[in-house]
Design a protein around this motif. Structure first.
Motif, PDB file in Angstrom:
ATOM      1  N   ILE A  47      -0.466  -1.411  -4.018  1.00  0.00           N
ATOM      2  CA  ILE A  47       0.522  -0.795  -4.330  1.00  0.00           C
ATOM      3  C   ILE A  47       1.618  -0.917  -3.047  1.00  0.00           C
ATOM      4  CG2 ILE A  47       1.592   1.659  -4.780  1.00  0.00           C
ATOM      5  CD1 ILE A  47       0.620   0.065  -7.207  1.00  0.00           C
ATOM      6  N   ARG A  48       0.735  -1.029  -1.738  1.00  0.00           N
ATOM      7  CA  ARG A  48       1.879  -0.948  -0.751  1.00  0.00           C
ATOM      8  C   ARG A  48       2.115  -2.269   0.217  1.00  0.00           C
ATOM      9  NH1 ARG A  48      -3.743  -1.545   1.247  1.00  0.00           N
ATOM     10  NH2 ARG A  48      -4.283  -3.725   1.959  1.00  0.00           N
ATOM     11  N   THR A  49       1.512  -2.734  -0.726  1.00  0.00           N
ATOM     12  CA  THR A  49       2.599  -4.409  -0.759  1.00  0.00           C
ATOM     13  C   THR A  49       3.870  -4.580  -1.491  1.00  0.00           C
ATOM     14  OG1 THR A  49       0.519  -5.562  -0.180  1.00  0.00           O
ATOM     15  CG2 THR A  49       2.588  -7.081  -1.397  1.00  0.00           C
ATOM     16  N   ILE A  50       3.902  -4.109  -2.685  1.00  0.00           N
ATOM     17  CA  ILE A  50       5.503  -3.417  -3.805  1.00  0.00           C
ATOM     18  C   ILE A  50       6.251  -2.777  -2.727  1.00  0.00           C
ATOM     19  CG2 ILE A  50       5.807  -3.220  -6.059  1.00  0.00           C
ATOM     20  CD1 ILE A  50       2.876  -3.473  -7.005  1.00  0.00           C
ATOM     21  N   GLU A  51       5.289  -1.552  -2.598  1.00  0.00           N
ATOM     22  CA  GLU A  51       6.339  -0.788  -1.896  1.00  0.00           C
ATOM     23  C   GLU A  51       7.532  -1.434  -0.699  1.00  0.00           C
ATOM     24  OE1 GLU A  51       3.676   2.406  -1.345  1.00  0.00           O
ATOM     25  OE2 GLU A  51       4.222   3.119  -2.918  1.00  0.00           O
TER      26      GLU A  51
END
Length: 315
Positions: free
Chosen positions: A86-90
């Motif tokens: 999720i942190r990569t997507i964000e």
């Protein structure tokens, strides 16, 4: 034929899962990654141009978003072998807002064999069925211009998938077949969209397996058409590339990037012919052959046609 709550044959659903779940995750990741890379590439060009106008120092990209991901990992994302956290997507979303929309698209839900009919019905009603009819009608009539914006949107594609699965559950197979012809056109347009094109085959593989397979009308049925779709869309992209070389951004590095409506205009005759059974795919191929597309691409599409004689009628 007995249908489960998912809208497809229960035995077939159990056969598709969990292998299909793996393919679904790979397609979702690859489409997200392709969108992220394309949007970052466009930003890179804009930043380089701005830098050239304002400074003579060496140009360097900011180490953030997609650019901050090591190249081997980016390659794995583009192939769907590795999935983002999720942190990569964000982090990627800052310079690629469309990538987040791709990741969150309801298309990945409606393609799942485990998606329930109640949810599909809710989606179609919320989307506005009259709008859905307008999109499908424009494609089936060979007039995609008024719905060009919808052809960029994965969520519109998801609504067509949802409607087809509902029709199959109601045993309205001929109507489902007609909508599936429009769906094929939408997938062809996704294949020429710079945002999704790199993942087009993964998306086709999923959709042809869970949506198109088994649909029959007037003695014809859809084939998997894996080689045919790959060859046909390769020819489409080749045609667009040559147009870019003559008139667009690749001409001396100064031309404008083609608008989406221009890409639709360059491709719609071929796409309409490819996905229209009354034309047998011939119109689409001839349209491309007139402009000398990639020979291997045209040959693949001829050897592996989209429509084949039906082996048996739908039960």
């Amino acid at each position: 034929m007995v249908y489960s709550r998912t809208g497809i044959n229960e035995r077939r659903a159990s056969q598709l899962w969990p292998a299909f779940q793996r393919d679904l995750r790979r397609a979702r990741t690859a489409t997200w990654a392709a969108t992220a890379q394309e949007e970052h590439d466009r930003l890179r060009v804009d930043l380089r141009r701005q830098h050239a106008q304002l400074s003579t120092t060496r140009f360097e990209l900011p180490c953030e978003g997609w650019w901050a991901i090591p190249k081997p990992k980016r390659t794995n994302y583009l192939d769907g072998r590795q999935h983002p956290q999720i942190r990569t997507i964000e982090a990627v979303t800052k310079h690629s807002p469309r990538s987040a929309k791709v990741w969150e698209s309801v298309l990945w839900v409606v393609l799942s064999p485990q998606c329930e009919l109640r949810f599909l019905t809710h989606l179609v009603n919320a989307f506005d069925e009259s709008r859905l009819d307008r999109i499908v009608g424009g494609l089936r009539d060979g007039d995609p211009y008024n719905v060009a914006n919808d052809l960029q949107d994965l969520n519109a594609t998801a609504m067509v998938v949802a409607k087809i699965r509902l029709l199959v559950n109601e045993k309205r197979i001929p109507r489902a077949f007609d909508l599936a012809c429009a769906l094929v056109q939408m997938l062809c347009y996704h294949a020429i969209n710079p945002l999704y094109g790199a993942a087009a085959m993964k998306l086709w593989h999923l959709t042809s397996k869970v949506v198109l397979e088994g649909l029959v009308k007037d003695g014809l049925q859809f084939s998997r058409c894996l080689d045919g779709f790959a060859g046909f869309t390769s020819a489409l992209r080749d045609r667009i590339h040559r147009a870019h070389t003559l008139y667009g951004v690749e001409r001396l590095g100064t031309g404008p990037r083609f608008r989406w409506e221009t890409l639709v205009d360059l491709s719609h005759h071929g796409i309409f012919g490819f996905a229209t059974p009354e034309l047998g795919g011939a119109e689409g191929l001839h349209s491309l052959l007139d402009s000398k597309p990639t020979p291997d691409g045209a040959s693949l599409a001829q050897r592996d046609p989209l429509f084949r004689p039906a082996i048996r009628q739908a039960e």
